[in-house]
Scaffold this active site. Structure first.
Site, PDB file in Angstrom:
ATOM      1  N   ARG A  51       0.821  -1.223   0.000  1.00 53.88           N
ATOM      2  CA  ARG A  51       0.000   0.000   0.000  1.00 53.88           C
ATOM      3  C   ARG A  51       0.851   1.268   0.000  1.00 53.88           C
ATOM      4  O   ARG A  51       0.371   2.349  -0.353  1.00 53.88           O
ATOM      5  CB  ARG A  51      -0.971   0.011   1.191  1.00 53.88           C
ATOM      6  N   TYR A 105     -14.140  15.881 -17.308  1.00 56.76           N
ATOM      7  CA  TYR A 105     -14.589  14.487 -17.231  1.00 56.76           C
ATOM      8  C   TYR A 105     -15.661  14.392 -16.136  1.00 56.76           C
ATOM      9  O   TYR A 105     -15.500  14.973 -15.050  1.00 56.76           O
ATOM     10  CB  TYR A 105     -13.392  13.581 -16.920  1.00 56.76           C
ATOM     11  N   ASP A 177      -5.152  17.428 -16.484  1.00 58.34           N
ATOM     12  CA  ASP A 177      -5.471  16.037 -16.807  1.00 58.34           C
ATOM     13  C   ASP A 177      -5.136  15.879 -18.286  1.00 58.34           C
ATOM     14  O   ASP A 177      -5.838  16.398 -19.159  1.00 58.34           O
ATOM     15  CB  ASP A 177      -6.955  15.774 -16.520  1.00 58.34           C
ATOM     16  N   LYS A 202      -6.551   4.552 -19.959  1.00 59.09           N
ATOM     17  CA  LYS A 202      -6.800   4.881 -21.364  1.00 59.09           C
ATOM     18  C   LYS A 202      -5.542   4.617 -22.211  1.00 59.09           C
ATOM     19  O   LYS A 202      -5.111   3.492 -22.283  1.00 59.09           O
ATOM     20  CB  LYS A 202      -7.261   6.331 -21.459  1.00 59.09           C
TER      21      LYS A 202
END
Ligand code: PLP
Length: 386
Positions: A51, A105, A177, A202
């Protein structure tokens, strides 16, 4: 003689590869281990634990992503949204204010318009192409400005150079972004942005088989974001790290094909009598075409268009296509098609969508890397059936 700096294509293959190669393996293995032997580390954040984002798979990816974006450091996350929210929450808290572009988005927009307020973070939405209006929204508590390289689904290109200048003059952190361009088509840190974020789901991964995110920037800021991610827990699994690492190696080749295919399909659609308007920055008819030519090496694989006959015709067209899959997302090798009103922007009301210029009948195509002539032929047969 000094070696010349390596090209992006070479960095995608070689940067960050573990040295020496573990057991001589040409492809770095998956380290499916949650924890690692202690070696006298001084504190919690230095322990080697999955983590804490420091497995060998994470470190290799961080080095490769930093190299291809020209950043001091990088961090991978469990999704694009994890990259976005963790970055924002490491820079702003209760009482702080930020400026964000209005057409973002859908997930980011929902986070900023719903969750942020509950956390005491104040947001003003700005028009990306109206820099003269930005200063009006500034407050003494304004900390950052957040934009996207190209908006989804209208493919508007904001005044990116103005964002950098504005942020510098006002001492704000500038965040972009850059998912729609990828570092192959646009390098925001070189233009002066402080932080570059991606949904690595993506183009970076490119095969529609994982969700992942990443953020790149100065090492000091990345250390702060990593510490926050360590607490919030949005860590990328080692197997997903491996797939992202593999996908990245072909990014430059894939982007070239996405760019060429999308331009070919955009030109084809522009010539069809059934189509009222095509949105793609690579087209001369696009309002920000000159800016896109100046800043981008290519315009990526996403385009959108409006049918003259509206929503029903759009749905019939989508149903008649054989190659594109009717599914949300983008950046994979296969062409995907959606109506944003029913997918990426379904979280907004029809009024909110209309205010952003997203008509109910707008169709978005995430063009893949098939042969462009086959894609155009498939659209032609679907139009002919309408
Ligand atoms: N940013 C952009 C531009 C996106 O298109 C998406 C997802 O579609 C995201 C962020 C969110 O990424 P993820 O789905 O990997 O969380």
């Amino acid at each position: 003689m000094a070696t010349p700096p390596r090209q992006l294509q070479t960095q995608l293959i070689h940067a960050g590869e573990p040295q020496p190669r573990p057991a001589g393996a040409v492809v770095a293995p998956i380290y499916q281990s949650a924890t690692y032997e202690q070696q006298g580390q001084p504190g919690y954040n230095q322990l080697r634990y999955l983590r804490l984002n420091n497995s060998p798979n994470h470190l290799a990816l961080h080095a490769k992503l930093a190299a291809i974006s020209g950043a001091g450091a990088a961090l991978v996350t469990a999704s694009g949204m994890a990259a976005i929210t963790t970055t924002l929450l490491s820079l702003v808290g209760a009482g702080d204010h930020l400026l964000a572009q209005d057409c973002l988005y859908g997930g980011t927009l929902n986070f900023l318009s719903e969750e942020a307020a509950a956390l005491g973070i104040e947001v003003d939405f700005i028009k990306g192409n109206d820099p003269a209006s930005w200063a009006r929204h500034l407050r003494p508590t304004t900390r950052l400005i957040y934009v996207e390289t190209m908006t989804n689904p209208l493919l508007e290109v904001p005044e990116l150079e103005a964002v950098v200048g504005f942020a510098r003059r006002r001492n704000l952190v500038s965040i972009i972004d850059n998912t729609f361009a990828s570092p192959v088509n646009f390098r925001p840190l070189a233009l002066g942005f402080d932080l570059e974020i991606h949904s690595a789901t993506k183009y970076l991964n490119g095969h529609s088989d994982i969700v992942a995110g990443c953020v790149m920037g100065e090492a000091v800021q990345l250390a702060q974001i990593t510490r926050r991610l360590n607490h919030l827990g949005g860590t990328l699994d080692p197997h997903a790290c491996f797939l992202l690492h593999r996908g990245l190696k072909t990014l430059a080749l894939r982007m070239r094909q996405h760019d060429e295919n999308a331009l070919a399909l955009a030109r084809f659609l522009e010539d069809r009598p059934e189509v009222a308007r095509v949105n793609y920055p690579g087209l001369e008819s696009h309002a920000q075409h000159q800016r896109a030519r100046r800043l981008f090496a290519g315009c990526g694989g996403v385009l959108s268009f409006e049918m003259r006959e509206g929503t029903a015709a759009a749905d019939r067209l989508i149903a008649g296509l054989e190659l594109p899959v009717a599914a949300p997302s983008l950046g994979g090798v296969e062409t995907l098609i959606t109506r944003p009103a029913t997918t990426s922007h379904s979280g907004l009301t029809p009024q909110q969508r209309a205010a952003l210029g997203i008509n109910e009948g707008l169709v978005r195509v995430a063009v893949g890397i098939e042969a462009a002539q086959d894609l155009c032929a498939d659209f032609a047969q679907a139009f002919d059936q309408l």
